[in-house]
Scaffold this motif. Structure first.
Motif, PDB file in Angstrom:
ATOM      1  N   THR A 118       0.840  -1.203   0.000  1.00  0.00           N
ATOM      2  CA  THR A 118       0.000   0.000   0.000  1.00  0.00           C
ATOM      3  C   THR A 118       0.868   1.244   0.000  1.00  0.00           C
ATOM      4  O   THR A 118       0.625   2.196  -0.754  1.00  0.00           O
ATOM      5  N   SER A 138       4.237   6.032  -5.337  1.00  0.00           N
ATOM      6  CA  SER A 138       4.709   5.838  -6.706  1.00  0.00           C
ATOM      7  C   SER A 138       4.345   7.012  -7.607  1.00  0.00           C
ATOM      8  O   SER A 138       3.447   7.809  -7.310  1.00  0.00           O
ATOM      9  N   HIS A 139       5.061   7.110  -8.713  1.00  0.00           N
ATOM     10  CA  HIS A 139       4.848   8.201  -9.662  1.00  0.00           C
ATOM     11  C   HIS A 139       3.405   8.193 -10.159  1.00  0.00           C
ATOM     12  O   HIS A 139       2.885   7.163 -10.563  1.00  0.00           O
ATOM     13  N   GLY A 140       2.773   9.342 -10.093  1.00  0.00           N
ATOM     14  CA  GLY A 140       1.396   9.450 -10.544  1.00  0.00           C
ATOM     15  C   GLY A 140       0.386   9.341  -9.423  1.00  0.00           C
ATOM     16  O   GLY A 140      -0.781   9.710  -9.605  1.00  0.00           O
ATOM     17  N   TYR A 141       0.806   8.816  -8.253  1.00  0.00           N
ATOM     18  CA  TYR A 141      -0.116   8.665  -7.132  1.00  0.00           C
ATOM     19  C   TYR A 141       0.322   9.455  -5.901  1.00  0.00           C
ATOM     20  O   TYR A 141      -0.455   9.654  -4.977  1.00  0.00           O
ATOM     21  N   TYR A 142       1.577   9.900  -5.882  1.00  0.00           N
ATOM     22  CA  TYR A 142       2.100  10.656  -4.738  1.00  0.00           C
ATOM     23  C   TYR A 142       1.239  11.895  -4.472  1.00  0.00           C
ATOM     24  O   TYR A 142       0.800  12.136  -3.349  1.00  0.00           O
ATOM     25  N   ASP A 143       0.992  12.692  -5.511  1.00  0.00           N
ATOM     26  CA  ASP A 143       0.196  13.908  -5.338  1.00  0.00           C
ATOM     27  C   ASP A 143      -1.255  13.589  -4.993  1.00  0.00           C
ATOM     28  O   ASP A 143      -1.875  14.280  -4.182  1.00  0.00           O
ATOM     29  N   ALA A 144      -1.793  12.545  -5.602  1.00  0.00           N
ATOM     30  CA  ALA A 144      -3.208  12.227  -5.420  1.00  0.00           C
ATOM     31  C   ALA A 144      -3.507  11.661  -4.039  1.00  0.00           C
ATOM     32  O   ALA A 144      -4.597  11.889  -3.494  1.00  0.00           O
ATOM     33  N   TYR A 145      -2.555  10.923  -3.460  1.00  0.00           N
ATOM     34  CA  TYR A 145      -2.810  10.258  -2.190  1.00  0.00           C
ATOM     35  C   TYR A 145      -1.953  10.800  -1.052  1.00  0.00           C
ATOM     36  O   TYR A 145      -2.466  11.397  -0.101  1.00  0.00           O
ATOM     37  N   TYR A 146      -0.641  10.610  -1.141  1.00  0.00           N
ATOM     38  CA  TYR A 146       0.229  10.942  -0.020  1.00  0.00           C
ATOM     39  C   TYR A 146       0.215  12.439   0.287  1.00  0.00           C
ATOM     40  O   TYR A 146       0.053  12.839   1.445  1.00  0.00           O
ATOM     41  N   TYR A 177       2.640   1.876  -3.275  1.00  0.00           N
ATOM     42  CA  TYR A 177       1.678   2.350  -4.280  1.00  0.00           C
ATOM     43  C   TYR A 177       1.420   3.851  -4.132  1.00  0.00           C
ATOM     44  O   TYR A 177       1.491   4.603  -5.111  1.00  0.00           O
ATOM     45  N   VAL A 178       1.132   4.318  -2.899  1.00  0.00           N
ATOM     46  CA  VAL A 178       0.768   5.726  -2.727  1.00  0.00           C
ATOM     47  C   VAL A 178       1.966   6.651  -2.908  1.00  0.00           C
ATOM     48  O   VAL A 178       1.783   7.868  -3.091  1.00  0.00           O
TER      49      VAL A 178
END
Length: 488
Positions: A362, A368-376, A365-366
């Motif tokens: 998990t 990773s490139h493309g999800y860092y801004d959206a989640y973390y 994933y959060v």
């Protein structure tokens, strides 16, 4: 007297040692015998009689000289997340099975300097990841009040050992509630200090911006003695430790609470709160009102967001912290592999349990490139808003109070097929952890099946003394903390 030693609190044991009513050696042997006698509880992962008795002899020598510190000779046990030279450290994981550290954690060192005698290492959820102590790679811990139920986690071994009188005190760690929740489930007292109050040096990291050490014992007085010994700056080894001098938390225990404003968040008393837990918490609040405190309703509007925020941030930090366990320098290494990459994969697959693997994946994933801004990144922004909610609330009250968990301890295996059920049980403890605030659990009564219920107290930064004072006054007016599970 020897048969009753385990019924004494830390404060009473310290007094008896100074009066030479009994020796540190007698205490050590008594508690080691009880640990062996109740081994089926699963609380201890390791003991080392020779090392324990050597520490006890040293404490007796200091007591005989008359220059011993206040806690000299009092036994305790450490959660197996703190590294220790004299005992193996596994973090409840096969990854570190048999590992021996070349040094002691700062918390271990400070309590040793206070003269305390280590009984052994206590079971915990693997790498402190869990709310039930069923995630230990070795065996689950059983709740001494009902051995068919969980003791809470991740400091379940610590809570069970204290509740069953196998140790008068224990260390625990709290990342999202792992001192407060097991303390509640096992009917003992536990406090998580302000983030940075206690050094994290030598505490195996799960989520570095959240992990914090704290004491677990039967009374607020005992916790104040332990907290006084283990807190203090550690700038050379822990850059996150606060530059705040250690203090004597026992000094304010008996202060009046007349007029103290206790804030009760309406979000903590919604539909998800079990009726038996609510009744116990309401009873404790009424007892505090009778002692002169005032109860005021407050709001922590982002309480529900604490769960998704925590389960993004904590796994993200875990995925980074646990990258060091790869089979190269220490810990488990797979026996059969073809190349370096295959060794990494097999080592981590064999060494880590399901819950640890779930959180690492998990977190990766959060981040990773493309999800860092959206989640973390979004989670960190909401974390700041949760902390701001507390500061607004503290303008209306001095201490915040409510339940520790929505229910009493559940049956072993009840959440086995649904890890989200464990996560949801942390809803009342996570907000304070995300904000870095001190929080504690105090025995408040009993609910369904005669299981303990804890009252959670949350203070503003560096207000541990106020929490301990409020808890101590409650314990002077009630006897929930004095009751022991049958057979122990």
């Amino acid at each position: 007297m020897a048969g009753e030693l385990h019924q004494l609190t830390v404060a009473q044991l310290a007094e008896g040692l100074r009066a030479r009513t009994f020796s540190a050696g007698e205490l050590a042997r008594h508690f080691l015998q009880r640990a062996a006698q109740h081994d089926g509880l699963g609380a201890f992962l390791a003991t080392h009689e020779e090392a324990t008795l050597a520490q006890a002899r040293a404490a007796d020598a200091r007591l005989a000289q008359g220059d011993a510190p206040r806690l000299a000779g009092v036994p305790l046990a450490h959660k197996d997340i703190f590294v220790t030279r004299d005992f193996p450290t596994t973090a409840g994981s096969k990854m570190l099975e048999g590992y021996r550290s070349p040094f002691d954690a700062t918390v271990v060192t400070r309590l040793a300097e206070a003269g305390m005698v280590t009984l052994g290492k206590l079971n915990c959820d693997e790498f402190a990841m869990g709310s039930s102590n069923e995630n230990s790679a070795y065996h689950p811990v059983k709740n001494p009040w009902d051995t068919a139920r969980v003791p809470g986690g991740s400091s379940g071994g610590s809570a069970a050992a204290v509740a069953a009188r196998l140790a008068p005190a224990a260390t625990g760690t709290d990342t999202g509630g792992s001192i407060r929740q097991p303390a509640s489930f096992c009917g003992i007292t536990g406090i998580k200090p302000t983030y940075g109050r206690a050094s994290r040096w030598g505490m195996i990291a799960y989520a570095s911006s959240l992990d914090q050490a704290g004491p677990m014992a039967r009374t607020a007085e005992d916790c104040s003695l332990l907290l006084s010994a283990l807190c203090g700056p550690d700038p050379d080894r822990d850059s996150t430790s606060l530059n705040v001098p250690a203090e004597d938390f026992t000094r304010s225990l008996n202060d009046s609470i007349e007029g103290l404003r206790i804030g009760v968040p309406r979000e903590f008393f919604g539909e998800g709160l079990a009726a038996d837990v609510r009744a116990a918490v309401d009873g404790a609040l009424k007892a505090l009102q009778q002692l002169g405190a005032r109860v005021v309703e407050i709001s922590l509007p982002r309480t529900e967001l604490a769960i998704p925020v925590y389960y993004i941030i904590a796994p993200a930090e875990a995925s980074s912290n646990l990258a060091r366990f790869d089979g190269v320098k220490f810990g488990h290494r797979a026996r059969d592999y073809t190349d370096l990459e295959d060794m990494y994969k097999k080592t981590r697959a064999e060494g880590f349990g399901e819950e640890v693997q779930r959180r690492i994946m998990t977190g990766t994933y959060v981040l990773s490139h493309g999800y860092y801004d959206a989640y973390y990144l979004q989670a960190q922004k909401i974390r700041r808003l949760i902390a701001d909610d507390f500061q607004r609330a503290f303008k209306e009250c001095d201490v915040i109070a409510g339940p520790v968990a929505p229910t009493v301890a559940w049956q072993l295996g009840a959440h086995g097929a649904d890890p989200l059920a464990d996560y949801l049980a942390d809803i009342f403890t996570l907000p304070a952890s995300l904000a870095g605030l001190p929080g504690m659990s105090v025995p408040a009564g009993f609910g369904e099946g005669g299981m303990p219920v804890g009252l959670q107290l949350i203070g503003n930064y560096l207000q541990e003394g106020r929490l301990l004072n409020l808890a101590h006054r409650l314990q002077q007016a009630t006897d929930f903390h004095l009751r022991a599970p049958e057979g122990f």
